[in-house]
Design a protein around this motif. Structure first.
Motif, PDB file in Angstrom:
ATOM      1  N   ASP A  34       0.835  -1.207   0.000  1.00 37.46           N
ATOM      2  CA  ASP A  34       0.000   0.000   0.000  1.00 37.46           C
ATOM      3  C   ASP A  34       0.866   1.251   0.000  1.00 37.46           C
ATOM      4  O   ASP A  34       0.608   2.201  -0.738  1.00 37.46           O
ATOM      5  N   ALA A  37       2.721   1.686  -3.349  1.00 41.95           N
ATOM      6  CA  ALA A  37       1.762   2.058  -4.397  1.00 41.95           C
ATOM      7  C   ALA A  37       1.353   3.523  -4.240  1.00 41.95           C
ATOM      8  O   ALA A  37       1.224   4.261  -5.216  1.00 41.95           O
ATOM      9  N   LYS A  38       1.163   3.935  -2.990  1.00 39.25           N
ATOM     10  CA  LYS A  38       0.745   5.324  -2.737  1.00 39.25           C
ATOM     11  C   LYS A  38       1.832   6.300  -3.188  1.00 39.25           C
ATOM     12  O   LYS A  38       1.560   7.316  -3.833  1.00 39.25           O
ATOM     13  N   GLU A  41       2.036   6.317  -6.983  1.00 40.34           N
ATOM     14  CA  GLU A  41       0.884   7.023  -7.520  1.00 40.34           C
ATOM     15  C   GLU A  41       1.166   8.533  -7.532  1.00 40.34           C
ATOM     16  O   GLU A  41       0.933   9.219  -8.525  1.00 40.34           O
ATOM     17  N   ALA A  42       1.688   9.025  -6.426  1.00 41.95           N
ATOM     18  CA  ALA A  42       1.964  10.458  -6.317  1.00 41.95           C
ATOM     19  C   ALA A  42       3.089  10.888  -7.249  1.00 41.95           C
ATOM     20  O   ALA A  42       3.021  11.935  -7.890  1.00 41.95           O
ATOM     21  N   ILE A  47      -2.770   6.093 -11.499  1.00 42.46           N
ATOM     22  CA  ILE A  47      -3.698   5.562 -10.504  1.00 42.46           C
ATOM     23  C   ILE A  47      -3.321   4.125 -10.182  1.00 42.46           C
ATOM     24  O   ILE A  47      -2.994   3.349 -11.083  1.00 42.46           O
ATOM     25  N   ALA A  48      -3.318   3.792  -8.869  1.00 42.01           N
ATOM     26  CA  ALA A  48      -3.040   2.414  -8.467  1.00 42.01           C
ATOM     27  C   ALA A  48      -4.330   1.611  -8.567  1.00 42.01           C
ATOM     28  O   ALA A  48      -5.302   1.908  -7.885  1.00 42.01           O
ATOM     29  N   HIS A  49      -4.359   0.637  -9.471  1.00 37.19           N
ATOM     30  CA  HIS A  49      -5.533  -0.219  -9.604  1.00 37.19           C
ATOM     31  C   HIS A  49      -5.206  -1.584  -9.016  1.00 37.19           C
ATOM     32  O   HIS A  49      -4.100  -2.101  -9.200  1.00 37.19           O
ATOM     33  N   ALA A  50      -6.165  -2.142  -8.304  1.00 34.59           N
ATOM     34  CA  ALA A  50      -5.945  -3.471  -7.733  1.00 34.59           C
ATOM     35  C   ALA A  50      -6.418  -4.532  -8.719  1.00 34.59           C
ATOM     36  O   ALA A  50      -7.590  -4.582  -9.055  1.00 34.59           O
ATOM     37  N   TYR A  56      -0.942  -4.752  -7.528  1.00 40.04           N
ATOM     38  CA  TYR A  56      -1.415  -3.427  -7.933  1.00 40.04           C
ATOM     39  C   TYR A  56      -0.687  -3.046  -9.216  1.00 40.04           C
ATOM     40  O   TYR A  56       0.507  -3.329  -9.347  1.00 40.04           O
TER      41      TYR A  56
END
Lengths: 62, 300
Positions: A34, A37-38, A41-42, A47-50, A56
């Motif tokens: 998590d 991925a966060k 993403e930034a 966008i983080a897709h599961a 991810y």
């Protein structure tokens, strides 16, 4: 052809399921996944897709 | 001063007044600035002048003067280009863009309003010259009413029923009612989305409406208008917080997901109700000959 989407990175806790292509980030547990991925993403503006509980993908939507 | 002076002044005055009447700054935020307004008032003045002058010119048997109207047509087509270019440039820097369909609609409105000014001036001056001042006054009122009718298009409330639905997650998938919106992986982001998000279901009232709201430009216009009126919880570099509208393939309903800063249900529904149905999005499949049963003409 105009590129509309691209997979920029893959974040996973199960490396067996991933091969080739985008950069792969292997994590030990869900929490680490998590957090990575966060961050990605930034940084990548994606966008983080599961895809599943273990994978991810960071996708850039142009 | 000659016999044409007063009618010409009156025609130009009414024309400019008509342009001012049609130049409104509302929630669409355009034109917001004084300079934008000045451009349109100045062009309205030119349009009014052209419309007015045409009448005395014809009365003096100067028929070539009518060719000036063709000049006007190309001039105002340029207005449409100007609006389109400006808005398209600015659209890149909007958090929730208007979309090309909406921009084209606005640009067409600007062009056509100048033609309305020309017609207003033309008919008012004609009435003044033939019947006198009082008839011109009556004509002014008639022209204003016609302009008002012609410039107000339809809104979404005429073609859809709007209903609020709280968005929810099924796994990583975000849903508004049963319409899938997007996949959000990170649990923290899901919480944010549920905290700020609002969902609406637009149910089309007819088969024509179903095709109209399916238009991607029309859906983008809805998202833009809601985000303008209620603010948007979004920033550059936060792509997962994005308002979206998706369609149910079964029955043509559209699920609208927005992230407003002001959570006011009544205002949100009112804003969606008042979103214009874009001219370029309107489709009328029921008008197609193939769809009209019982009207088959067979000649053989």
């Amino acid at each position: 052809m105009v590129l509309e989407k691209a997979v920029l990175a893959v974040v996973t806790t199960n490396e067996k399921k991933i091969k080739g292509g985008a950069p792969v980030f292997i994590c030990d547990n869900q929490k680490e996944m998590d957090s990575i991925a966060k961050n990605l993403e930034a940084i990548l503006d994606g966008i983080a897709h599961a895809i599943s509980e273990e994978i991810y993908i960071i996708v850039k939507h142009f | 001063m000659n016999e044409y002076t007063l009618p010409i002044f009156y025609g130009v005055f009414v024309g400019v007044l008509a342009r001012l009447f049609m130049l409104k700054t509302d929630y669409r935020q355009y034109p917001t600035y004084l300079h934008g307004k000045i451009i349109h008032i100045a062009l309205g003045f030119i349009a009014a002048g052209l419309g007015t002058i045409a009448v005395p010119a014809i009365m003096e048997k100067e028929f070539t003067a009518i060719t000036f109207l063709t000049l006007a047509a190309s001039q105002f087509r340029e207005v449409r280009n100007m609006e389109r270019n400006t808005l398209s440039e600015l659209d890149q820097y909007e958090l929730v863009p208007r979309g090309s369909t909406y921009i084209e609609g606005i640009a067409i409105a600007f062009e056509s309003r100048n033609y309305l000014v020309i017609f207003t001036s033309l008919f008012v001056t004609l009435a003044y010259l033939i019947f006198g001042f009082w008839m011109a006054l009556v004509m002014t009122v008639v022209c204003f009413i016609i302009s008002k009718v012609l410039m107000s298009g339809g809104t979404l409330k005429d073609i859809v029923d709007i209903q609020y639905v709280k968005p929810h997650f099924d796994g990583a998938g975000l849903y508004v009612d049963d319409i899938y919106i997007m996949n959000i992986g990170i649990p923290e982001k899901r919480e944010l989305v549920l905290k700020y998000g609002m969902g609406f279901i637009l149910t089309p009232k007819s088969f024509d409406a179903r095709t109209t709201i399916a238009n991607i430009g029309q859906r983008q216009a809805i998202l833009h208008d809601v985000s303008t009126a209620l603010g948007v919880n979004r920033d550059a570099g936060e792509p997962s917080l994005v308002p979206l509208a998706k369609r149910d393939l079964e029955d043509g309903r559209v699920g609208v997901f927005v992230l407003p800063q002001k959570h006011d249900l009544d205002i949100a529904i009112r804003v969606i109700s008042n979103v214009p149905t874009l001219e370029n999005a309107i489709r009328m499949p029921t008008e197609s000959k193939a769809n009209r049963k019982g009207e088959k003409k067979r000649w053989f």
